[in-house]
Design a protein around this motif. Sequence first.
Motif, short mmCIF file in Angstrom:
data_model
loop_
_atom_site.label_atom_id
_atom_site.label_comp_id
_atom_site.label_asym_id
_atom_site.label_seq_id
_atom_site.Cartn_x
_atom_site.Cartn_y
_atom_site.Cartn_z
N PHE A 1 0.88 -0.87 -0.04
CA PHE A 1 -0.07 -0.17 0.06
C PHE A 1 0.86 1.24 -0.08
CE2 PHE A 1 -2.79 3.28 1.66
CZ PHE A 1 -3.96 3.05 1.24
N THR A 2 0.72 1.86 -1.08
CA THR A 2 1.35 3.33 -1.09
C THR A 2 0.48 4.58 -1.41
OG1 THR A 2 1.78 3.13 -3.52
CG2 THR A 2 3.51 2.24 -2.13
N THR A 3 0.95 5.78 -0.37
CA THR A 3 -0.05 7.07 -0.77
C THR A 3 1.07 7.93 -1.30
OG1 THR A 3 -1.16 6.32 0.96
CG2 THR A 3 -1.42 8.43 0.50
N SER A 4 0.51 9.02 -2.12
CA SER A 4 1.47 10.27 -2.52
C SER A 4 0.64 11.46 -2.65
CB SER A 4 1.98 9.92 -3.95
OG SER A 4 1.21 9.78 -4.88
N GLY A 5 1.06 12.56 -2.25
CA GLY A 5 0.31 13.71 -2.37
C GLY A 5 -0.52 13.99 -1.31
N ASP A 6 -1.14 15.35 -1.36
CA ASP A 6 -2.06 15.86 -0.54
C ASP A 6 -2.90 16.96 -0.86
OD1 ASP A 6 -3.66 16.02 1.79
OD2 ASP A 6 -2.52 16.88 3.07
N ALA A 7 -4.26 17.21 -0.56
CA ALA A 7 -5.01 18.56 -0.88
C ALA A 7 -5.89 18.57 0.37
CB ALA A 7 -5.79 18.09 -2.28
N ILE A 8 -6.45 19.97 0.33
CA ILE A 8 -7.54 20.14 1.39
C ILE A 8 -8.65 20.55 0.64
CG2 ILE A 8 -8.11 21.60 3.04
CD1 ILE A 8 -5.68 19.87 3.77
N ILE A 9 -9.81 19.81 0.90
CA ILE A 9 -11.08 20.08 0.32
C ILE A 9 -12.11 20.61 1.43
CG2 ILE A 9 -10.78 18.35 -1.54
CD1 ILE A 9 -12.66 16.64 -0.26
N SER A 10 -13.15 21.07 0.88
CA SER A 10 -14.21 21.51 1.84
C SER A 10 -15.52 20.52 1.80
CB SER A 10 -14.88 23.11 1.61
OG SER A 10 -15.59 23.32 2.62
N VAL B 1 -1.83 -1.61 -3.92
CA VAL B 1 -2.72 -0.47 -3.99
C VAL B 1 -2.16 0.93 -3.87
CG1 VAL B 1 -4.79 0.52 -2.87
CG2 VAL B 1 -4.69 -1.86 -2.94
N THR B 2 -2.32 1.61 -4.80
CA THR B 2 -1.85 2.93 -4.79
C THR B 2 -2.79 4.37 -4.67
OG1 THR B 2 0.00 2.19 -6.20
CG2 THR B 2 -0.25 4.55 -6.25
N VAL B 3 -2.49 5.24 -3.92
CA VAL B 3 -3.76 6.12 -3.77
C VAL B 3 -2.76 7.24 -4.15
CG1 VAL B 3 -4.96 7.54 -2.34
CG2 VAL B 3 -4.78 4.98 -1.83
N THR B 4 -3.33 7.97 -5.06
CA THR B 4 -2.60 9.40 -5.63
C THR B 4 -3.30 10.57 -5.53
OG1 THR B 4 -1.52 7.96 -7.24
CG2 THR B 4 -1.45 10.69 -7.54
#
Length: 552
Positions: free
Chosen positions: A439-448, A475-478
Amino acid sequence: MKKRLFLYTILIIFAGLISFLVVSVYVTNRNNLNIAKSTVEEITHILAELYHDGIDLQKFVNAGENTRITVISSTGRLLADNRPQEAYTDENYLLRPEIIAAMHENPEVFLRYSHTRGADFIYYALKVGGGDDFIFIRAAIPATQIDAYVMQTLPLLIALLGTLALICFLVVRGMTNKILMPFSAIEKKLRKLARGENSPILESYDEINKITREIDDVAHVLQNTLSALNDEKNKLSFILDSIGDGILVVDGNERILLTNPAALMMFNSLPDIMGRKTNYLVSCNDLNAKIRECVKKSKNILYEAVLNGRYYLVKIKRLPDTELTMVVLADITENRENAKRREEFFANASHELKTPLTAIRGFNELSAINNRDENLEKYIAGITRETNRMINLISDMLNLSELENTEEVKNLVPVSLAKTVAEVRETISGAIDDKGIHFTTSGDAIISAEQHHVFDIVKNLIENAVRYNKHGGKVTVTISKSPSITVSDNGIGISPDEHTKIFERFYQVEKNRSSQSTGLGLSIVKHVCALYGWKLSLKSKPAIGTDVAVEF
């Protein structure tokens, strides 16, 4: 047509007759003039032959009664003239054109105006004698004799012209009536054809017979076509009357051209609305605005409207290559009420089931604590597993019911996508570890958004990526700044014919391998995205993997 043909023919004939008269007068005048010139030449030549030295000049010139005879000396002096009163005795006649022509041995006839007589005369002169002792003999006759002859023949020509004109008038009138008689018959036939009748035309000219035969052929074709059109019209009327949906067809000016009884019933209107504006029939301003938008911009529209307390699915479409716009109204009131009853039953049943299941799970946990019999452990574990599955199913059902009844979101807060992914990773870490998922994750963002809505989306997407993956899969979350989130896996994938089905309630891919799935996860994801207006997309191929993306 008859009057025009008759008038044109008469005008052409009269123009021809008048032209004939003018040409005849002109030709007669020219012939008479030529005859007069020949006469003057002959007289002059005769006089020249009769002249000799010592002749009495006065008697010589008086021989001409209707012809003026003049003898002129070589110096241009007048020697004798049978019209002395018209002669200029002191004038030098060598300047006259006929004398000049005779002097150069090239005699010529001249038509010129005589100032003494005040009329045109025809002159001809010859040089008689040789050496220095010569004279000129000139003869002249008035041109009025020619005009007099023409005037004598003119009444005869006019009388002949009038007679010919009368004959032509009668002949043309008769021929016009005879020629146009078949056309009158054709006109009567066409009138009968317009009334749906048919009758033969009497045989006449070959050319007109061809026309009549063609008309008969066209008449048969038209009758067959009208009959077919009438049948099609009856079929169309029957179909429109039988359709339960309301149908309107309007033109480019928003005037109603066609409607069916269902539409009249929906709007409580009478059939006299044909040709009127849509606002005469439709009192709903929103529907009128949608129709106007489609008419002006050729924009197809599909939306729900409420008319007279009932719900309608309205489809407004511009018909291709025409100025016509069609409006179709489907009554979905019963469907909406049934859906509402199903939702209420869905929510009530979920609430009623959750309480006893919670009690069963509690009693089962007590049984597990107090159990001393190893043979009962597997049954207690089975009860725990199935109870948890039922509780999860009911929770998803309640969650979905709540989403379906939510029209707007209120408690919007900033939510970190990367933090939400980490929380979900922690929650389902057991399942990830059991299958050895990388399992890998990359990036970030802020939403309302409401935090639990974002958690539901991320949790259901990652759970599906893990559940339908192979042992040791990825499983990759981008997460991108756009913002968007994409969950990718290299699992079993989804066949193309299932791409739209997987978002339906309780639909499962390879059900025999997903006993722990409620079948409501992606349906919840779809409803949350629809609530916020987010874009949900799917890319998947069997045995290769699946990418599910949400654009916020």
